[in-house]
Write a protein that holds these residues in place. Structure first.
Motif: not given
Length: 356
Positions: A204-211
Motif C-alpha cells: 500500500d505504501d508503494v502503490v500509494g506513493a505512485f498514485f
C-alpha cells in the motif's frame, strides 16, 4: 484425507485457483472497467475519508464529501481542459502545412549539405496535399462515428450504463472499504494474517506513493511546463506541457520529449531567436523543481522501479489487457517488486543459498 495428501494437493489447488481467476478476468474484461475505476476511486479516497471520520464525521458523510470533490475536479477538467486540448490540436493541424514549408526551406538544405540527405527524396507537396485531404476525411470519419454511436442504440446504452456504474461502485466500495479489507484478511489462515497484513501495508505504501505522489508530480510538471511555455509565447504551450507532464511517468522522458517538441515548435514560430533559450530555461527549471522538491516530497524512494521496468510494465500491460492493463500496469509492477524483494530475502535466508 490424511495430512500428507492435503499438503500434496495444496499446490495443485493454488494453481487451479490462479488459472480460474485468470480465465474469469479474460472473459469478463468488457465489464471490468467500471469496477476497476470505481475501486481506484475508493482506494484513493479512503485515506481522506478516514481523516474526515477522525474529526467526527460519519463514514457516509465523509464519502459524500470525497465524491463531491472528485466530481468537481472531473467537471473542471471537462469544462476547461478538454476544450483547450481540442483548440490546441486544431492550431497544431493548421500549422502543419507551414511546418512542412519551413522544413523544406530550412532544415532539408542543412541536412543535404551536412549529412548528404537529398531534398528530392521527400515530396513535400504530396505530403501537404495528403494532410489537407485527410483533415477533411478525419472530420467526416468523426461525424460517421458519432452517427454510428447514435444508431447503435445498444452499444451506446451499454457505454452510458458502464459510465453510470463507476460512481455507484466507487461510492459503495469507499463506504465499506475498511470492512472489505478486514473481511478479506480474515479469510486467510490465522498464522498468515499478520505477515499478510504487514506485506499488504508495504504494498500500500508503494502503490500509494505512485498514485498519490507520481500523479501529483506529473500534474505539477504539466502545469509548470504549460504555464512557462505560455509565458514565452508559444502557441502550442498547453498541448506540449500536457504531453511532457504525462510522459514524465517515466523519469526524464517527459522533459526530453517535451523540450524537443517545444524547440521544434518554437523554431517554427519564433525562428532561431532568444525565445528558444527561454524554452530551455522552462524545462531546466521544471526538472530542477521535480528533482529537488516534487519527487523527494511527494514520491520519495518508495516505488523503486527502474525506468526500463516502468516502460516494460506499461507496454506489457497494454499488450495483455488493453487500456485496463495500462491503467494498472505500474501499481501491479510496484507490488510485484515488493513481493520479489521479500522472495529474494527469503531465498538468501534459505538453506539452498547458505549451504556451502
Amino acid at each position: 484425507m490424511t495430512d500428507a495428501l492435503r499438503v500434496g494437493y495444496r499446490p495443485l489447488v493454488i494453481l487451479i485457483s490462479i488459472a480460474l481467476i485468470g480465465w474469469l478476468f479474460a472473459n469478463l474484461e468488457p465489464v471490468l472497467m467500471p469496477f476497476i475505476v470505481g475501486a481506484l476511486f475508493a482506494y484513493l479516497g479512503d485515506p481522506v475519508a478516514d481523516r474526515l471520520e477522525n474529526i467526527g464525521l460519519s463514514r457516509t458523510s465523509a464519502v459524500c464529501i470525497c465524491f463531491l470533490v472528485i466530481l468537481a475536479v472531473i467537471a473542471i477538467f471537462l469544462l476547461l481542459v478538454v476544450p483547450t486540448i481540442v483548440h490546441q490540436v486544431k492550431v497544431l493541424y493548421g500549422f502543419l502545412p507551414d511546418i512542412l514549408n519551413w522544413l523544406q526551406k530550412n532544415v532539408m538544405p542543412w541536412l543535404n549539405s551536412n549529412m548528404g540527405i537529398k531534398v528530392e527524396d521527400f515530396n513535400f507537396q504530396n505530403i501537404r496535399e495528403e494532410i489537407v485531404q485527410n483533415w477533411g476525411g478525419l472530420q467526416k470519419v468523426m461525424k460517421d462515428v458519432l452517427a454510428g454511436i447514435g444508431n447503435s442504440t445498444g452499444s451506446f446504452v451499454a457505454f452510458l450504463a458502464n459510465l453510470a456504474i463507476v460512481p455507484v461502485v466507487g461510492f459503495y466500495l469507499l463506504r465499506d472499504w475498511d470492512v472489505i479489507m478486514e473481511k478479506a484478511l480474515k479469510l486467510l489462515p490465522g498464522r498468515y494474517q499478520q505477515a499478510t497484513h504487514e506485506l499488504a501495508a508495504e504494498c500500500d505504501d508503494v502503490v500509494g506513493a505512485f498514485f498519490k505522489g507520481q500523479l501529483w508530480v506529473m500534474t505539477a510538471l504539466a502545469i509548470i511546463y504549460g504555464f512557462g511555455l505560455w509565458l514565452v509565447g508559444l502557441k502550442l504551450a498547453f498541448l506540449i506541457g500536457l504531453f511532457a507532464g504525462l510522459a514524465s511517468i517515466v523519469p526524464y522522458l517527459g522533459a526530453a520529449l517535451g523540450i524537443v517538441a517545444a524547440m521544434v515548435a518554437g523554431a517554427f514560430q519564433f525562428g532561431m531567436g532568444w525565445e528558444l533559450l527561454l524554452i530551455g530555461v522552462v524545462f531546466g527549471v521544471g526538472q530542477a523543481i521535480e528533482s529537488m522538491i516534487l519527487t523527494p516530497i511527494l514520491v520519495g524512494d518508495k516505488i523503486g522501479l527502474h525506468p526500463v521496468a516502468v516502460i516494460f510494465a506499461i507496454m506489457a500491460g497494454g499488450q495483455l489487457f488493453g487500456f485496463i492493463g495500462v491503467l494498472v500496469a505500474l501499481p501491479v509492477a510496484a507490488v510485484i517488486a515488493v513481493l520479489l524483494r521479500h522472495a529474494h530475502d527469503f531465498y538468501k535466508d534459505s538453506e539452498t543459498y547458505t549451504e556451502s
